[in-house]
Motif scaffolding. Structure first.
Motif, short mmCIF file in Angstrom:
data_model
loop_
_atom_site.label_atom_id
_atom_site.label_comp_id
_atom_site.label_asym_id
_atom_site.label_seq_id
_atom_site.Cartn_x
_atom_site.Cartn_y
_atom_site.Cartn_z
N ASN A 171 0.86 -1.18 0.00
CA ASN A 171 0.00 0.00 0.00
C ASN A 171 0.89 1.24 0.00
N ASN A 172 0.75 2.04 -1.06
CA ASN A 172 1.55 3.25 -1.20
C ASN A 172 0.64 4.47 -1.20
N LEU A 173 0.86 5.35 -0.26
CA LEU A 173 0.07 6.58 -0.14
C LEU A 173 0.99 7.78 -0.33
N VAL A 174 0.59 8.68 -1.21
CA VAL A 174 1.32 9.93 -1.40
C VAL A 174 0.31 11.07 -1.31
N GLY A 175 0.56 11.97 -0.40
CA GLY A 175 -0.29 13.15 -0.27
C GLY A 175 0.54 14.41 -0.28
N SER A 176 0.07 15.43 -0.97
CA SER A 176 0.83 16.68 -1.02
C SER A 176 -0.11 17.86 -0.95
N LEU A 177 0.34 18.90 -0.31
CA LEU A 177 -0.39 20.16 -0.21
C LEU A 177 0.52 21.25 -0.75
N THR A 178 0.06 21.95 -1.77
CA THR A 178 0.88 22.99 -2.39
C THR A 178 0.19 24.34 -2.26
N THR A 179 1.00 25.36 -2.12
CA THR A 179 0.51 26.73 -2.06
C THR A 179 1.37 27.59 -2.98
#
Length: 984
Positions: A395-403
């Motif tokens: 299980n591979n999870l990638v989360g990103s928040l960009t501003t």
């Protein structure tokens, strides 16, 4: 439906030759209303008012926008879209226009990627990018080996560094092929140095699809395919082998000869494997936000029994604008969940399926599996598969928040936060059937250059279970300044990066002595290992838990004068906990310049070149992969036992020496490139020359134990060189209203050489024999050597010299005379390289009306393959115990040397493969809600032209043992599939 206020507009759309263009999309900007041109290029459309903007778009042509005004007739001439100039290229921490690049970057669009039942993103790029050498077998759970511009080191996987939607180091398996918007391959140091110590092997930037403003769009793509083995080894059947033995005065053992005629390759391979893939996405947006979401399902059977891959990928991307669109927030979340079934003891199964005698049956009359342990190393491959399990859940999870914030005076600010979490749950179980193998010397069969080891399967079944987690937390923040001063323009980036990694966070355990066989690895509580006094629980390898930290500062400056003279400079300062206390920081600079010759005044009156640009760059990148977090540190551990006071006492002491001076491997690259576009965009190409040199390669050196008790130390010292030329060409030879033909060709040549393997402070290491497949009678024989002046993987073995007058194979000795009793190592010669001299990819797309046809050829030339599999099957003297190739029919059983690893089994690995042929039909004008439907049929690996005598010439070209076929090649398949793409 038109309203009273609507204005009726009509017109004709023509191409550059004056012919009408059918099927051109004509839509009202910002709305969903639109139409398509007819066979003569004519259209009619109702628009709401005179301020309406019409958008004309057609594949292969530049999109045009026109305000209607007071006209009722709007005629348009579309010109070919010179994508190579106008496209935006994703680079580190930003984007650039291709026409203003000073570095070597190849861009691949979704329609250019390889097609078919592909589970690995690496295989999508095979043959598509000059200089990118990708090799893959048929295993659905085995990623392709990817090497860009030759191997840069002997320590790491040699694979490039992936950046997915700005997230550095993301796992490429999280990407579904249908979600890819573009792939940019950064090749030279001017492009990659902005990623510092992780960029020595190149950087691949993957951008996924995003939503667009307007009404929601729903798309579906899917296929179902049937795969069959494309090639098998030509082994003797029962009649052939019996005749051969009779001819040579030999016979089968009654323990083996049961009157069968078994094809053992068929016994462990599926007659056909089914693959299916389905992708559903929805995207859209408002004036101040966009969204895109998709879900992908892949189910792929392996052609070997027991192997399969089932994977689900879900993705969500949201962008929200605020404060008069001066601020943009982005949220990206992708999760990939895979269930991978591996063929148990896969390499042993591949070995046994060709070794087994055809006169032996798969099962005995009572239904039990046939075995004959009187033959050394002889085990039933079908029994292995059906009495064992090997499964891994990922299980591979990638989360990103960009501003992204637009600031005054041309400044902008970006803040990117990302979190990656990869977990694996692995289980292996071998039921009580395997207990009988313990007394039969069962060795594993690892991939080269590893050597085999003896396995023990416990008592009454054994099982192993482990779970590990890897997490990466990344913070990257940077300022960008874009400013124009008359004819001058500047783009500057200044940033900071922080990354924390934890890998191997988990545990492993094993057990044995299960009450029944169907428990497997799912319930260890029912086992009783304590009743087996000799059993020891396997807790995994030492030092699997690792924690590292990387802190970086980076800057880049681009200067542009009149779109004519372009200069770029960048530098990155990296600090990592991986290296020695005295050298934890490294500096990675790069500079590039370009001259757009076509912008000069003396080029304005010529009509040949639309674009002509000369580029040059130099830079330094680093490598921080291939060694663990504690490579530079002092480590103590168990050293066995010693005799003290009448008893054997456990010993504990140093197992690894500290090296506070251990530092980065560095790769310096010089690149010169020429980009050109001629004939009004119908022909474009790129020519590249590069010189890439790696210094300070990390290697284990012998040391006087008096100075360093361990007797070895990991230090910098070796060096490696890669020099090459790349050429790519894209053309549209024919383009009419009904028919078009586009073609693309890419060529790449690379010369690899190890230039040093020594360190001035330590002894030896400059001549190391490697790769020992350990076939029967081959103990101690090696195939390759690490040697200064030679390429990586240089074959170093006996030189075959035919047969003597007694029919026995002979070899050239060290002194130059012939011998039938050669000495391992002493009589070895340098006998060829596995490194290809030329890589070729050639694609053609033809369109006629609503039909499209794509055909793609891929070729590899000039490389050698050591066919150790063939050598191990070239055994006429022992054919009564293990099967042999049909080719051995003319050999004599008296030749006891016929199988020895030598130049006799070094073959030309060149091949040309028809990788893919796809025929599609596009349905148009299907109503208000259905935009397009495309149906297609495709064949993968249709045929291969080669002189190689193994299963397939696409032998692994990565790692430090490239080009070795050693009884471990998972067969490739030929796939026929049908698919559907639809948008609503």
């Amino acid at each position: 439906m038109a309203t009273v206020a609507d204005i009726r507009v009509s017109g004709r759309v023509i191409g550059e030759n004056g012919d009408g263009l059918p099927g051109v999309n004509v839509v009202i900007k910002g709305a969903v209303r639109g139409t398509n041109t007819d066979a003569e290029g004519r259209y009619q459309l109702s628009v709401p008012n005179a301020e309406t903007t019409l958008v004309f778009s057609f594949v292969g042509y530049a999109t045009q926008e026109v305000v209607v005004g007071n006209r009722t007739t709007v005629d348009i001439k579309l010109l070919p879209d010179n994508k190579s100039l106008n496209e935006v290229v994703v680079v580190g921490y930003g984007t650039q226009s291709r026409k203003n690049l000073t570095s070597a970057i190849s861009t691949i669009k979704p329609e250019e990627l390889n097609r078919g039942a592909i589970s690995d993103v690496g295989q999508l790029l095979q043959g598509k990018v000059p200089g990118l050498n990708i090799s893959a077998n048929g295993d659905p759970n085995s990623p392709a080996a990817v090497v860009l511009r030759g191997a840069s080191t002997i320590n790491s996987s040699q694979g490039p560094f992936y950046v997915i939607d700005g997230v550095p180091g993301a796992d490429i398996s999280i990407i579904a092929p249908d979600d890819i918007a573009s792939i940019d391959v950064l090749k030279d140091a001017a492009a990659t140095a902005i990623y510092g110590n992780r960029a020595a092997n190149g950087v691949i930037m993957v951008t996924t699809k995003r939503g667009k403003k307007g009404q929601a769009q729903i798309t579906y793509s899917g296929y179902v395919g049937i795969e069959k083995v494309s090639s098998k080894l030509n082994m003797m059947n029962a009649d052939q082998l019996r005749a051969f033995l009779t001819q040579n005065g030999q016979s089968f053992s009654p323990a083996d000869d049961k009157g069968a005629n078994t094809n053992w390759q068929d016994a462990v391979e599926r007659s056909s494997a089914i693959s299916q893939n389905h992708n559903v996405s929805i995207s859209g947006g408002t004036d101040h936000s966009t969204y895109s979401a998709s879900i992908n399902y892949l189910d792929k059977q392996g052609i070997l029994q027991g192997s399969s891959l089932n994977r689900v990928i879900a993705r969500l991307a949201v962008e929200q604008y605020a404060f008069n669109d001066k601020v943009k927030f982005g949220l990206n979340v992708t999760n990939s969940n895979s269930n991978a079934n591996n063929t148990p003891l896969r390499n042993n199964v591949l070995l046994q399926m060709i070794n087994h005698l055809p006169v032996s049956p798969i099962t005995n009359p009572d239904g039990s599996y046939f075995e004959n342990f009187q033959n050394t190393g002889y085990f039933n491959p079908a029994a292995m598969i059906n009495h064992a399990k090997d499964n891994t859940k990922f299980n591979n999870l990638v989360g990103s928040l960009t501003t992204h914030v637009q600031l005054p005076l041309g400044f902008s600010y970006d803040l990117n936060l990302s979190y990656q979490n990869s977990t694996s749950l692995h289980g292996e179980s071998y039921d009580s059937y395997f207990t009988q193998y313990n007394s039969a010397n069962f060795y594993n069969n690892p991939d080269p250059p590893l050597v085999h080891s003896l396995l023990n399967f416990g008592t009454n079944g054994s099982a192993l279970r482990n779970t590990y987690q890897t997490t990466r937390k990344v913070l990257e923040t940077f300022f960008t300044w874009n400013k124009e001063f008359g004819d001058h323009s500047i783009n500057a980036v200044l940033g900071y990066s922080w990354q924390g990694n934890v890998s191997g966070d988990g545990f492993q355990t094993s057990s044995t002595n299960f009450p029944v066989d169907n428990i497997g690895y799912n319930n260890f509580a029912l086992s009783n290992p304590y009743a087996v006094s000799s059993y020891r629980v396997n807790f995994g390898v030492d030092g699997i838990y690792q924690e590292t930290r990387l802190i970086s500062d980076f800057a880049r400056l681009n200067y542009n004068y009149k779109d004519r003279y372009l200069v770029q400079g960048s530098i990155r300062r990296d600090g990592s906990s991986v290296f020695g206390a005295n050298n934890q920081w490294g500096y990675f600079p790069a500079v590039g310049a370009a001259w757009r010759i076509n912008q000069e005044g003396f080029m304005q009156n010529q009509n040949l070149f639309n674009d002509l640009k000369l580029r040059a760059s130099y830079g330094v990148t680093g490598n921080s992969s291939g060694f663990n977090a504690y490579t530079a540190q002092f480590i103590s551990g168990s050293l066995g036992t010693y005799y003290y006071n009448g008893v054997q006492t456990a010993a504990y002491g140093p197992t690894q020496a500290a090296n506070p001076n251990l530092q980065w491997e560095k790769t310096a690259t010089t690149n010169i490139g020429l980009d050109f576009t001629v004939l009004k965009g119908k022909l474009s190409g790129t020519l590249e020359w590069y010189d890439k040199n790696t210094t300070g390669m990390i290697y284990s050196y012998r040391v006087d134990p008096i100075l360093v008790p361990v007797g070895s130390i990991i230090a910098n010292g070796g060096s490696m060189s890669n020099k090459g030329v790349e050429f790519s060409l894209s053309a549209t030879p024919v383009s009419t209203s009904k028919f078009s033909w586009t073609t693309g060709l890419n060529l790449a040549h690379n010369t690899n050489k190890i230039t040093s393997l020594t360190n001035p402070l330590f002894v030896g290491g400059d001549s190391v024999r490697t790769t020992q497949p350990e076939g029967n009678g081959q103990t101690g024989s090696t195939l390759q050597i690490l040697k200064a002046g030679m390429p990586l993987g240089q074959f170093f073995t006996l030189q075959y010299a035919g047969k003597n007058d007694k029919g026995v194979s002979q070899y050239v000795s060290q002194k130059g005379d012939l011998t039938t009793t050669p000495t391992i190592g002493t009589d070895y010669k340098y006998l060829g390289s596995p490194q290809p001299k030329l890589l070729v990819g050639w694609t053609n797309t033809l369109r006629y009306g609503n039909f499209d046809f794509n055909v793609f050829f891929r070729g590899v030339f000039g490389n050698k393959i050591f066919n150790a599999t063939r050598a191990d099957l070239f055994r006429p003297s022992t054919a009564q115990f293990t099967n042999i190739l049909v080719d051995v029919a003319d050999e004599k059983a008296t030749d006891v040397n016929s199988f020895k690893y030598s130049s006799r089994f070094i073959e030309d690995g060149s091949y040309v493969r028809l990788d893919n042929a796809t025929l599609g039909y596009n349905f148009k004008k299907l109503g208000q809600y259905v935009k397009t439907i495309r149906v297609y049929a495709s064949v993968n690996n249709a045929f291969v032209i080669t002189g190689y005598k193994g299963i397939d010439p696409e032998i692994n070209q990565g790692g430090i043992a490239p080009g070795v076929d050693a009884n471990n090649f998972y067969p490739k398949t030929r796939t026929i599939l049908v698919g559907l793409n639809a948008s609503f």
